[in-house]
Design an enzyme around this catalytic site. Sequence first.
Site, short mmCIF file in Angstrom:
data_model
loop_
_atom_site.label_atom_id
_atom_site.label_comp_id
_atom_site.label_asym_id
_atom_site.label_seq_id
_atom_site.Cartn_x
_atom_site.Cartn_y
_atom_site.Cartn_z
N GLY A 105 0.83 -1.20 0.00
CA GLY A 105 0.00 0.00 0.00
C GLY A 105 0.86 1.24 0.00
N CYS A 106 0.28 2.34 -0.46
CA CYS A 106 1.05 3.58 -0.57
C CYS A 106 1.44 4.11 0.81
CB CYS A 106 0.28 4.62 -1.38
SG CYS A 106 -1.40 4.93 -0.80
N PHE A 107 0.49 4.20 1.72
CA PHE A 107 0.82 4.71 3.06
C PHE A 107 1.80 3.80 3.79
CE2 PHE A 107 -3.42 6.95 2.68
CZ PHE A 107 -2.95 8.25 2.81
#
Lengths: 349, 349, 349, 349
Positions: free
Chosen positions: C162-164
């Site tokens: 995931g990006c976060f």
Amino acid sequence: MILTGKMPVLRSALMIRVAIIGASGYTGAESIRILFRHAEAELTYLTALPEECGPVGEVFPEFRGRCRLDIEPLDLDKLSQSADVALCCLPHKVSMGFVPKLLAAGVKVIDFSADYRIRDVQVYEKYYQPHTDQANLAKAVYGLPELFRDQIKGTDLVANPGCFPTGAILAIAPLLKQGLIDPGSIIVSSVTGASGAGKNPSAKFHFPNMNENLFPYGIGVHRHMPEMEQIAGEAAETKATVLFQPHVGCFDRGILSTVYCQPKQGVKAEQLLPLYQDFYQNEPFVQVGKTAPAVKDVAGTNYCHVFPALVKGRILAFSAIDNLVKGASGQAIQNMNILFGFEETMGLK
Amino acid sequence: MILTGKMPVLRSALMIRVAIIGASGYTGAESIRILFRHAEAELTYLTALPEECGPVGEVFPEFRGRCRLDIEPLDLDKLSQSADVALCCLPHKVSMGFVPKLLAAGVKVIDFSADYRIRDVQVYEKYYQPHTDQANLAKAVYGLPELFRDQIKGTDLVANPGCFPTGAILAIAPLLKQGLIDPGSIIVSSVTGASGAGKNPSAKFHFPNMNENLFPYGIGVHRHMPEMEQIAGEAAETKATVLFQPHVGCFDRGILSTVYCQPKQGVKAEQLLPLYQDFYQNEPFVQVGKTAPAVKDVAGTNYCHVFPALVKGRILAFSAIDNLVKGASGQAIQNMNILFGFEETMGLK
Amino acid sequence: MILTGKMPVLRSALMIRVAIIGASGYTGAESIRILFRHAEAELTYLTALPEECGPVGEVFPEFRGRCRLDIEPLDLDKLSQSADVALCCLPHKVSMGFVPKLLAAGVKVIDFSADYRIRDVQVYEKYYQPHTDQANLAKAVYGLPELFRDQIKGTDLVANPGCFPTGAILAIAPLLKQGLIDPGSIIVSSVTGASGAGKNPSAKFHFPNMNENLFPYGIGVHRHMPEMEQIAGEAAETKATVLFQPHVGCFDRGILSTVYCQPKQGVKAEQLLPLYQDFYQNEPFVQVGKTAPAVKDVAGTNYCHVFPALVKGRILAFSAIDNLVKGASGQAIQNMNILFGFEETMGLK
Amino acid sequence: MILTGKMPVLRSALMIRVAIIGASGYTGAESIRILFRHAEAELTYLTALPEECGPVGEVFPEFRGRCRLDIEPLDLDKLSQSADVALCCLPHKVSMGFVPKLLAAGVKVIDFSADYRIRDVQVYEKYYQPHTDQANLAKAVYGLPELFRDQIKGTDLVANPGCFPTGAILAIAPLLKQGLIDPGSIIVSSVTGASGAGKNPSAKFHFPNMNENLFPYGIGVHRHMPEMEQIAGEAAETKATVLFQPHVGCFDRGILSTVYCQPKQGVKAEQLLPLYQDFYQNEPFVQVGKTAPAVKDVAGTNYCHVFPALVKGRILAFSAIDNLVKGASGQAIQNMNILFGFEETMGLK
């Protein structure tokens, strides 16, 4: 303004009662915001489609705690009892279905749609759709105070001008009135902020698409073109032709219009600024700059900044307005002030 | 590209060595970025004013860890030994002080300034200042590949076009070349992103002033006006007059140009799109759209999107480019590719 | 990259063939953009839902003239014949319906969804929905190269992070690995650009709502929270607790993560920077700054900029990534490079 | 408000006369804007450094035609004769050089700088510089009406709070006052709009650098940290420790503060919202939302939107304010209203 709700409030004898029909969109919100500050007008009734109703502070989180009214479905009886004037913020076609009823309910109407702006029904029907309220169309007054203040005073129905026409006409009105330009040579090149697109999400105005972007649209077909031609022609007292090209940029508010046109022979650069200053000297909301205008200087205000120049034998005239204020709600309340004999700047300074 | 630094690297026999003179500004950074991806060019030497020197990764934090070169003060001997071509990103006036020395050092020069673009010295001196290198001016080639590809191939000095002229000329080149418009009727109305203002902070471009803003500038005096007139005139093979009005908007990159002009009699709407498609069919970087262009579609690329239309008897031609790429560094590297016989799109696709 | 279409092209024996499943969204477009520049990978097959199919240059106007492929509905036989690896850009739940079929078609899969990231099915099912492909879940490798490079090399199924979590974990990985912080004290406060919301228009991301705005969302329920806890726990070799609060701001690309945590006793400010520099010294895409990172410095790149500090007895660790590149498509291609033994930075420098 | 200039105007007996010292910056402009709408205050005197003086409409083009005052160099005699209260918009250090003179001139002072906010001189001098007006410091009242309304009523010198402390303290005041959190556990993570940087251009706030950007700054050293600690401690009636980390984002106005802290044992999620609603029920400018706040909802207003949540055993408390209004000029005028016994919301609704 006194915010009325469930609690009784004292109301000045002078105060007029204002309804907003179609209050759930951007021009509705802007009208509410301005009326908060109006000393002689009381917001009494807000309506919208049933699915967009609710307490004002929930429909518009920015008004949380600032207004106790609910936005409700329209009830003509309630309108009749609770308002002296209706700001009708409905879209074109829808508007002309309601305006006759609003007038019949005994309120004055300031209509934000295009339905009562175009006097020539054939032109209207070419750009929009069949007109279903020609009786009121014939009586409506085009609500650009700088050109039609006297007519506005006596009417029951104001056709509030389009945002682009407001900016474009104010940019060149002194030239048109003085007959200094060829009325067949007008090119209006405008850039609007994205609030002009209204409240409904769409792919073009999805933030990752619109941000850092600028593009033209409505090429050759924008409906503000005939409106500009009508008003330019009336100002010049002859037929005018306007080529109008709108663009949209990645900012919320404002329209910058750059008008290119052909001066009549003998027009000199040095006469332009004095002409403009003279023409607009008593106008409370038009400011003639010493330099070109910028949209941010007028954002959130009812002001229009204009500036003319003569370059390479052509005239360039610039104007900047806030599309939601002078281009919509502010101008509507300016018109309301004129209709009711208030100071024209009330709530708008 | 091979990133050279203190460590020895193997270099392809084919590789050319590229210096950037004035590497500390936005066009320098953009040139570095493009050259990172170029298969046949090696960045070997970066120079700037002493106060702007340092490791690339410190001058431009976005290149941290991506390039081991330092930006150094210019040393002509070092240039002579380390480069085959110099991208000269200096401002006008400064540039013509250095270009003769760069050429004398035996490198080909692609000059980003206006100093070698205007062939008529009197016109140059009217808009800029006295010209001090007329000998090289006479030899320079205007680096717009779509019009001057053959001349670019054989030159040592390319005058890389201005950003606005690139967009404006590409928007109307097919019309000019085919003689379909009145060359005295051209109005270019453009909006550029704020990176066009360069790297030095100023009040107008201070974020709280520029953000949410759009305004015209350079009214009647912008220096890209005579450049447009020169190239438009050459394309039309007759004198052209261009009224150019730039605006700046609150986005980083891109120029949207809307050109208004008068078609010759008999020009029909339906011939425009085929004309453009035909004219640009072999151009790797010009795309003719079915709809109007948007600056975001070309941001970060060397592409120019164009679209013509005929409205109310006038032609509207639109173009969108990235001012830092097709309007500066990308076009320079396109020119470099032409100069050295590389595939024209190398590093730019 | 060679752009294939209707015309036959020569293909290097080394080249791998890449399909993108779900190519019509932002991560699909970003993957295409990166693969344009990849020397050893050929884009051969693009798929999407039928209503989102069409020529690439029409689905994404920015690719006009740059790619001759069509985006087509998925055909597993065609996939099997035309690709060695599939970037699966489908949303969670949809993804686990297709991944088994993609693997059965004989291609390696790099999956962008959350479906193969959470090893504990109960945790996955608490935050998402019932898991329907636990067999492949057990085999998938979490594709954060900085922590799991060796495992990635041998797998057929990469769960792209995931990006976060990518930004948050890279900000504190040196601390976790060295056991310098209390793994129960981690607070991740992040701001993402609006492209993180994906391509579908919505009220919150309508330009006039999102522009000039910043707000928190997903309070207490964001699905990247358990993903962070899992990876942080693995890095620390003990259970970790992460309080994650995302915000969204009015910019296109980037995530700035500020991580607050409690150092173990005796940790000194002056040991942080050397620790980070040492930990990341051989990582091609993580740069330890001397100052705090900024999202614009990494926008459009696969880089992660990190910076630690000790303030008032607490550790602050910052990271900046581009959510669409290191947070999605760039990291996927970094993983692809690892899977196929290419230079890890190919197409990404 | 009545705009005075060269012409005599009638003034209500109730009206107070307001001077703005240091009127040429953003907080000066915002104060002018608010006072335009104030029914009981008259703007009479505007001062700035000589190089920043001139007609208001030239210093601030947005006020063109709206105010006939000039901004002039400060003359204490003139101040004494023309004003009842001075809004002192000078920077810290400069402010404490002028405030004693303003008070000696017989006007009440609302000071925007930090010079009279920090009661502990040692703390002040650690973060700022030697304090040269300790006599007035001892008498000043911290102008956060929600906590210190009664003290404000009787003072001659209000220390108008910092923008970040205003947002942070309002986010957690109910928790502090009720003793529900550990006052040693407070982490304030804030993002401000770029107007917080003031009017002077700089590289960081140059549009092409700040646009599309977000970054932390002032790590460990921001001067609002001790101010937060002082007020948090007073509210909690015990020593408080605050870790404050500011970030700046690419929008004009607003501060979103996310406060992370440790609840005392037994605090339950469901008690938070009622606690906040109860605590703020009579506050005209603090609104407790049902969802998290967004900076755009409060932009241009004096409102503070707050929202608390309990997640994973920690409390998250959010607030949004406009840094120039509730964070500066609006709060100053709220304080002025309290000082002079006006309705507290006058000019601010």
